[in-house]
Design a protein around this motif. Structure first.
Motif, PDB file in Angstrom:
ATOM      1  N   GLU A 150       0.836  -1.196   0.000  1.00  0.00           N
ATOM      2  CA  GLU A 150       0.000   0.000   0.000  1.00  0.00           C
ATOM      3  C   GLU A 150       0.875   1.251   0.000  1.00  0.00           C
ATOM      4  O   GLU A 150       0.576   2.246  -0.667  1.00  0.00           O
ATOM      5  CB  GLU A 150      -0.918   0.001   1.222  1.00  0.00           C
ATOM      6  N   ASP A 151       1.933   1.202   0.783  1.00  0.00           N
ATOM      7  CA  ASP A 151       2.972   2.226   0.768  1.00  0.00           C
ATOM      8  C   ASP A 151       4.261   1.555   1.241  1.00  0.00           C
ATOM      9  O   ASP A 151       4.308   0.334   1.402  1.00  0.00           O
ATOM     10  CB  ASP A 151       2.593   3.454   1.619  1.00  0.00           C
ATOM     11  N   ALA A 152       5.305   2.334   1.489  1.00  0.00           N
ATOM     12  CA  ALA A 152       6.612   1.755   1.792  1.00  0.00           C
ATOM     13  C   ALA A 152       6.629   0.940   3.078  1.00  0.00           C
ATOM     14  O   ALA A 152       7.464   0.047   3.233  1.00  0.00           O
ATOM     15  CB  ALA A 152       7.662   2.870   1.875  1.00  0.00           C
ATOM     16  N   LEU A 153       5.689   1.214   4.002  1.00  0.00           N
ATOM     17  CA  LEU A 153       5.712   0.554   5.301  1.00  0.00           C
ATOM     18  C   LEU A 153       4.416  -0.175   5.626  1.00  0.00           C
ATOM     19  O   LEU A 153       4.259  -0.680   6.746  1.00  0.00           O
ATOM     20  CB  LEU A 153       6.010   1.573   6.410  1.00  0.00           C
ATOM     21  N   THR A 154       3.492  -0.251   4.675  1.00  0.00           N
ATOM     22  CA  THR A 154       2.210  -0.919   4.905  1.00  0.00           C
ATOM     23  C   THR A 154       1.966  -1.930   3.802  1.00  0.00           C
ATOM     24  O   THR A 154       1.952  -1.581   2.614  1.00  0.00           O
ATOM     25  CB  THR A 154       1.044   0.092   4.924  1.00  0.00           C
ATOM     26  N   PHE A 155       1.760  -3.179   4.202  1.00  0.00           N
ATOM     27  CA  PHE A 155       1.579  -4.264   3.241  1.00  0.00           C
ATOM     28  C   PHE A 155       0.310  -5.047   3.578  1.00  0.00           C
ATOM     29  O   PHE A 155       0.018  -5.304   4.755  1.00  0.00           O
ATOM     30  CB  PHE A 155       2.780  -5.220   3.263  1.00  0.00           C
ATOM     31  N   HIS A 156      -0.422  -5.411   2.541  1.00  0.00           N
ATOM     32  CA  HIS A 156      -1.540  -6.341   2.672  1.00  0.00           C
ATOM     33  C   HIS A 156      -1.031  -7.722   2.261  1.00  0.00           C
ATOM     34  O   HIS A 156      -0.286  -7.848   1.285  1.00  0.00           O
ATOM     35  CB  HIS A 156      -2.701  -5.907   1.780  1.00  0.00           C
ATOM     36  N   ALA A 157      -1.437  -8.742   2.997  1.00  0.00           N
ATOM     37  CA  ALA A 157      -0.868 -10.073   2.766  1.00  0.00           C
ATOM     38  C   ALA A 157      -1.951 -11.146   2.759  1.00  0.00           C
ATOM     39  O   ALA A 157      -3.004 -11.005   3.390  1.00  0.00           O
ATOM     40  CB  ALA A 157       0.164 -10.405   3.843  1.00  0.00           C
TER      41      ALA A 157
END
Length: 282
Positions: free
Chosen positions: A202-209
């Motif tokens: 989503e951004d450099a420090l937020t991930f959907h998994a």
């Protein structure tokens, strides 16, 4: 010595008190053999159940994990569930778990929302996936190379277990996951991968998994602490985030069990901190 077991049920890595990944916890598994532990895990039907054996040292426990199909070397969400269950019955503090992959330290603290657990994984490492591994995985997952995000190279990352890490270009591709269970199961058994950790940035420090988990006898895991630690090590080793960093992994939303995992990365190699909450399942 315990020959019968009270199995507790907890959801780990909940998000604002909801969702999370269910785990079984047997707080005194002394005297329960591996066959019975496997049967308990199968009867419960969760992806993993943790079996705890107290030791002569306060705050130190032997900890083993069983899926409905086999013993698992390490399981993050069941470790967090176990730590919270122990802290609720005693008091928050530092716990040391002797696991099949080495010592895992968990720090528990309490606030107005409940008990928070931070596990420190064993030292992490990562390697590029081979061309054959990638081709077989994409075929089983029904993705193409064009679906991958070139900023995050395909790797096999380790934090107690091996996890194939694949990053997708867009959120829709992640949401549309529909894989060949039998084919991926065979590949993961051959390569000894515990999950495939599919992410979208989503951004450099937020991930959907999302984490397909055929080795555990389930289609998908709603929150995977071991994979989060491995992914954190991957990000750190490949210089994909500025350090130090806190990475947020949002998992389980596509299967109706939203989960939140916080991954803290320092500037030194070694283990990775993964933080989350856990709550009893009524």
């Amino acid at each position: 010595m315990s020959t019968t077991a009270e199995t507790l049920r907890y959801a780990a890595f909940t998000d604002a008190g909801a969702g999370g990944n269910p785990a079984g916890v047997v707080l005194d598994a002394t005297g329960i053999d591996a066959a019975r532990r496997l049967a308990i895990a199968a009867e419960l039907g969760y992806s993993e159940t943790a079996f705890v054996e107290p030791t002569a040292n306060d705050g130190t426990y032997r900890l083993r994990f069983f899926s409905p199909r086999a013993e698992v070397g390490f399981c993050g969400h069941a470790t967090v569930a176990t730590a919270v269950a122990i802290a609720e019955r005693h008091s928050p503090g530092v716990l040391r778990f002797d696991t099949a992959v080495g010592e895992v330290v968990v720090r528990t603290t309490a606030d107005d929302t409940g008990i928070l657990a931070t596990l420190t994984s064993v030292p992490t490492h990562t390697r590029p996936a081979t061309a054959d591994e990638l081709a077989a995985a994409l075929t089983a997952l029904r993705y193409a190379e064009a679906d991958l995000d070139p900023r995050y190279p395909p790797h096999v990352a380790f934090a107690g277990n091996d996890h194939l890490v694949l990053a997708l270009r867009d959120r829709a591709a992640l949401a549309a996951l529909d894989y060949d269970y039998a084919a991926l199961d065979r590949l993961m058994a051959e390569r000894l991968w515990t999950t495939v950790h599919l992410v979208w940035a989503e951004d450099a420090l937020t991930f959907h998994a999302r984490d397909p988990f055929p080795p555990g006898g389930v289609v998908e895991d709603p929150a995977t602490g071991a994979a989060a630690a491995a992914f954190g090590g991957y990000l750190r080793e490949l210089d994909l985030v500025p350090l130090p960093a806190r990475v947020t992994i949002l998992q389980g939303a596509d299967m109706g069990r939203p989960s939140r995992l916080l991954v803290d990365l320092g500037t030194r190699a070694g283990g990775v901190d993964v933080t989350g909450t856990a709550a009893p399942i009524e």
